[in-house]
Design a protein around this motif. Structure first.
Motif, PDB file in Angstrom:
ATOM      1  N   VAL A  37       6.939 -17.329  -1.103  1.00  0.00           N
ATOM      2  CA  VAL A  37       7.297 -18.715  -0.835  1.00  0.00           C
ATOM      3  C   VAL A  37       6.100 -19.401  -0.174  1.00  0.00           C
ATOM      4  O   VAL A  37       5.280 -18.757   0.485  1.00  0.00           O
ATOM      5  CB  VAL A  37       8.527 -18.836   0.085  1.00  0.00           C
ATOM      6  N   PHE A  38       6.018 -20.709  -0.391  1.00  0.00           N
ATOM      7  CA  PHE A  38       4.972 -21.509   0.245  1.00  0.00           C
ATOM      8  C   PHE A  38       5.630 -22.515   1.169  1.00  0.00           C
ATOM      9  O   PHE A  38       6.670 -23.108   0.835  1.00  0.00           O
ATOM     10  CB  PHE A  38       4.132 -22.244  -0.799  1.00  0.00           C
ATOM     11  N   LEU A  39       5.048 -22.697   2.327  1.00  0.00           N
ATOM     12  CA  LEU A  39       5.486 -23.725   3.267  1.00  0.00           C
ATOM     13  C   LEU A  39       4.526 -24.897   3.156  1.00  0.00           C
ATOM     14  O   LEU A  39       3.328 -24.757   3.383  1.00  0.00           O
ATOM     15  CB  LEU A  39       5.487 -23.181   4.704  1.00  0.00           C
ATOM     16  N   GLY A  74       8.690 -28.341   3.403  1.00  0.00           N
ATOM     17  CA  GLY A  74       9.396 -27.797   2.248  1.00  0.00           C
ATOM     18  C   GLY A  74       9.077 -26.324   2.066  1.00  0.00           C
ATOM     19  O   GLY A  74       7.926 -25.910   2.220  1.00  0.00           O
ATOM     20  N   ILE A  75      10.100 -25.526   1.756  1.00  0.00           N
ATOM     21  CA  ILE A  75       9.898 -24.139   1.341  1.00  0.00           C
ATOM     22  C   ILE A  75       9.903 -24.151  -0.183  1.00  0.00           C
ATOM     23  O   ILE A  75      10.904 -24.477  -0.814  1.00  0.00           O
ATOM     24  CB  ILE A  75      11.010 -23.215   1.869  1.00  0.00           C
ATOM     25  N   LEU A  76       8.758 -23.816  -0.780  1.00  0.00           N
ATOM     26  CA  LEU A  76       8.590 -23.885  -2.229  1.00  0.00           C
ATOM     27  C   LEU A  76       8.532 -22.479  -2.814  1.00  0.00           C
ATOM     28  O   LEU A  76       7.773 -21.635  -2.342  1.00  0.00           O
ATOM     29  CB  LEU A  76       7.307 -24.637  -2.579  1.00  0.00           C
ATOM     30  N   PHE A  77       9.348 -22.243  -3.814  1.00  0.00           N
ATOM     31  CA  PHE A  77       9.395 -20.928  -4.464  1.00  0.00           C
ATOM     32  C   PHE A  77       8.428 -20.936  -5.641  1.00  0.00           C
ATOM     33  O   PHE A  77       8.694 -21.557  -6.674  1.00  0.00           O
ATOM     34  CB  PHE A  77      10.823 -20.617  -4.920  1.00  0.00           C
ATOM     35  N   ARG A  78       7.284 -20.268  -5.478  1.00  0.00           N
ATOM     36  CA  ARG A  78       6.242 -20.266  -6.494  1.00  0.00           C
ATOM     37  C   ARG A  78       5.586 -18.887  -6.549  1.00  0.00           C
ATOM     38  O   ARG A  78       5.513 -18.179  -5.553  1.00  0.00           O
ATOM     39  CB  ARG A  78       5.134 -21.271  -6.153  1.00  0.00           C
ATOM     40  N   GLU A  79       5.065 -18.565  -7.712  1.00  0.00           N
ATOM     41  CA  GLU A  79       4.170 -17.423  -7.837  1.00  0.00           C
ATOM     42  C   GLU A  79       2.745 -17.886  -7.566  1.00  0.00           C
ATOM     43  O   GLU A  79       1.940 -17.179  -6.979  1.00  0.00           O
ATOM     44  CB  GLU A  79       4.270 -16.813  -9.238  1.00  0.00           C
ATOM     45  N   LYS A  90      15.313 -24.046  -6.252  1.00  0.00           N
ATOM     46  CA  LYS A  90      15.590 -23.431  -4.954  1.00  0.00           C
ATOM     47  C   LYS A  90      14.733 -24.019  -3.836  1.00  0.00           C
ATOM     48  O   LYS A  90      14.934 -23.687  -2.669  1.00  0.00           O
ATOM     49  CB  LYS A  90      15.350 -21.917  -5.041  1.00  0.00           C
ATOM     50  N   ASP A  91      13.782 -24.880  -4.196  1.00  0.00           N
ATOM     51  CA  ASP A  91      12.943 -25.509  -3.174  1.00  0.00           C
ATOM     52  C   ASP A  91      13.821 -26.211  -2.139  1.00  0.00           C
ATOM     53  O   ASP A  91      14.815 -26.870  -2.490  1.00  0.00           O
ATOM     54  CB  ASP A  91      12.000 -26.533  -3.804  1.00  0.00           C
ATOM     55  N   THR A  92      13.468 -26.089  -0.882  1.00  0.00           N
ATOM     56  CA  THR A  92      14.269 -26.630   0.216  1.00  0.00           C
ATOM     57  C   THR A  92      13.410 -27.468   1.140  1.00  0.00           C
ATOM     58  O   THR A  92      12.348 -27.033   1.575  1.00  0.00           O
ATOM     59  CB  THR A  92      14.902 -25.479   1.032  1.00  0.00           C
ATOM     60  N   TRP A  93      13.877 -28.688   1.444  1.00  0.00           N
ATOM     61  CA  TRP A  93      13.160 -29.601   2.334  1.00  0.00           C
ATOM     62  C   TRP A  93      13.938 -29.787   3.626  1.00  0.00           C
ATOM     63  O   TRP A  93      15.171 -29.884   3.610  1.00  0.00           O
ATOM     64  CB  TRP A  93      12.929 -30.942   1.650  1.00  0.00           C
ATOM     65  N   PHE A  94      13.223 -29.849   4.733  1.00  0.00           N
ATOM     66  CA  PHE A  94      13.881 -29.931   6.042  1.00  0.00           C
ATOM     67  C   PHE A  94      12.883 -30.447   7.081  1.00  0.00           C
ATOM     68  O   PHE A  94      11.705 -30.655   6.778  1.00  0.00           O
ATOM     69  CB  PHE A  94      14.407 -28.548   6.449  1.00  0.00           C
ATOM     70  N   TYR A  95      13.378 -30.645   8.312  1.00  0.00           N
ATOM     71  CA  TYR A  95      12.506 -31.045   9.416  1.00  0.00           C
ATOM     72  C   TYR A  95      12.130 -29.804  10.212  1.00  0.00           C
ATOM     73  O   TYR A  95      12.994 -29.115  10.746  1.00  0.00           O
ATOM     74  CB  TYR A  95      13.189 -32.081  10.298  1.00  0.00           C
TER      75      TYR A  95
END
Length: 373
Positions: A37-39, A74-79, A90-95
């Motif tokens: 995952v990438f932040l 954002g938590i990004l689901f990537r290779e 499934k990417d998730t955005w938050f504070y």
């Protein structure tokens, strides 16, 4: 939703005004299938996009770092973060707050707890959602029926009235245009010309109006800036490019005219621009295929940090020419070409004429295949 997001950010501002760096940690459980995952998060102070990554193991991952304040993240689901075709639902955005941030990806609300600041955020969000839920209730929707019906009738009547008598907004716009014509030296006229141009100015329509202003207004700082923007909008396919030059990372002046006789991709980008970084592999592929066939790339960076600029060039293996004045969005070349977003690019022929704009993905390779045999 945009207003609510803004309110959330304002409410969290008490966390972010401290200038010193504060540690943060993200601990996630029940993470969906994925190896990495990438932040991605925005710096509190200058909005630059920063990246970090973590390996997912047994449905868990942890990321630590430092922040100067609460950041939208954002938590990004990537290779591979540079692969622009790789996306995930499934990417998730938050504070992201300083301190501990606990996440559970099996929950609708992924942030489940953490530091005192995180708990304040969750409590605020719950309060807002509880209040908003009433507006979805049967009671409220029933009471809105008559209002919605009346609004539909009003909209229909409005259309009929406009068809017969015209739009009141057009009257106001014409009044501004008449004022400009009758008062070419009044500073208010320049403001009216800017307003008449709208968010997407038509240079051919606005230039004659602008040129009707007094020379004093046109030569003012505001007037020159507006004129530069209009001229930039004139850089369409078929137009002649304007020469420019800035320094490379090693301090050497590089000009577009130095490359006359070649096909040149003028590429506007930045190290902090995620879409730019995602597009880079496509440009690398095209460059490697055509770099020895009368083709060159001149990349203009909208960075303001030299170290970040140089690191991105190295990390993405961008083996072409790079220049910048390190003024960020105030980059002078970007101003000349009216660049309002990145990535943006122009393909220039050996005579300096613009023959294509904003080539993405495989489009650059296809265009070069037709031009260079």
């Amino acid at each position: 939703m945009k207003i609510i997001s803004l309110l959330l950010f304002v409410c969290l501002s008490t966390v972010g005004f401290a200038q010193e760096l504060k540690p943060f940690q993200i601990k996630a459980i029940n993470v969906p299938d994925g190896k990495k995952v990438f932040l991605m998060y925005y710096s509190f102070e200058d909005d630059e996009k920063l990246l970090d990554s973590a390996t997912v193991k047994d449905g868990k991952f942890s990321i630590s770092g430092e922040l100067k304040g609460v950041s939208y993240a954002g938590i990004l689901f990537r290779e591979n973060i540079n692969n622009q075709n790789e996306r995930s639902t499934k990417d998730t955005w938050f504070y992201l707050n300083p301190g501990e941030n606990l996440m559970d990806f099996s929950k609708d609300e992924k942030i489940t707890g953490g530091s005192a600041d995180v708990l304040k955020y969750l409590a605020f969000k719950k309060e807002v959602e509880d209040k908003r839920s009433f507006y979805k209730s049967a009671e409220y929707l029933e009471k809105r029926k008559d209002i919605d019906a009346l609004m539909a009738q009003v909209n229909e009547k409005e259309k009929e009235l406009t068809k017969v008598y015209g739009n009141p907004k057009d009257v106001f716009q014409k009044a501004k245009l008449d004022f400009v014509k009758n008062n070419p030296a009044n500073p208010l006229s320049l403001l009216f010309v800017e307003d008449l141009s709208g968010p997407k100015p038509n240079a051919e329509e606005i230039f004659p109006i602008f040129n009707s202003l007094s020379s004093e207004l046109r030569s003012s700082k505001k007037g020159k800036r507006f004129e530069t923007m209009l001229k930039g909008l004139a850089f369409v396919v078929g137009a002649q490019s304007v020469d420019f030059g800035q320094n490379s990372p090693d301090g050497k002046l590089v000009k577009l005219s130095d490359l006359k006789g070649k096909y040149v991709l003028v590429d506007f980008w930045a190290s902090w621009c995620v879409p730019c970084r995602q597009e880079n592999p496509n440009i690398v592929k095209a460059y490697r295929q055509y770099k020895d066939k009368n083709f060159e790339i001149l990349a203009v960076s909208l960075d303001n940090d030299k170290a970040s600029w140089e690191k991105a060039i190295k990390d993405d293996q961008l083996g072409w020419l790079h220049i910048s004045d390190l003024k960020g969005w105030k980059n002078e070349v970007a101003g000349i070409y009216a660049i309002r977003s990145v990535p943006s690019n122009f393909l220039v022929d050996p005579q300096g004429k613009i023959i294509a704009k904003n080539l993405r993905g495989e489009e650059l390779e296809k265009a070069l295949a037709q031009l260079i045999k």
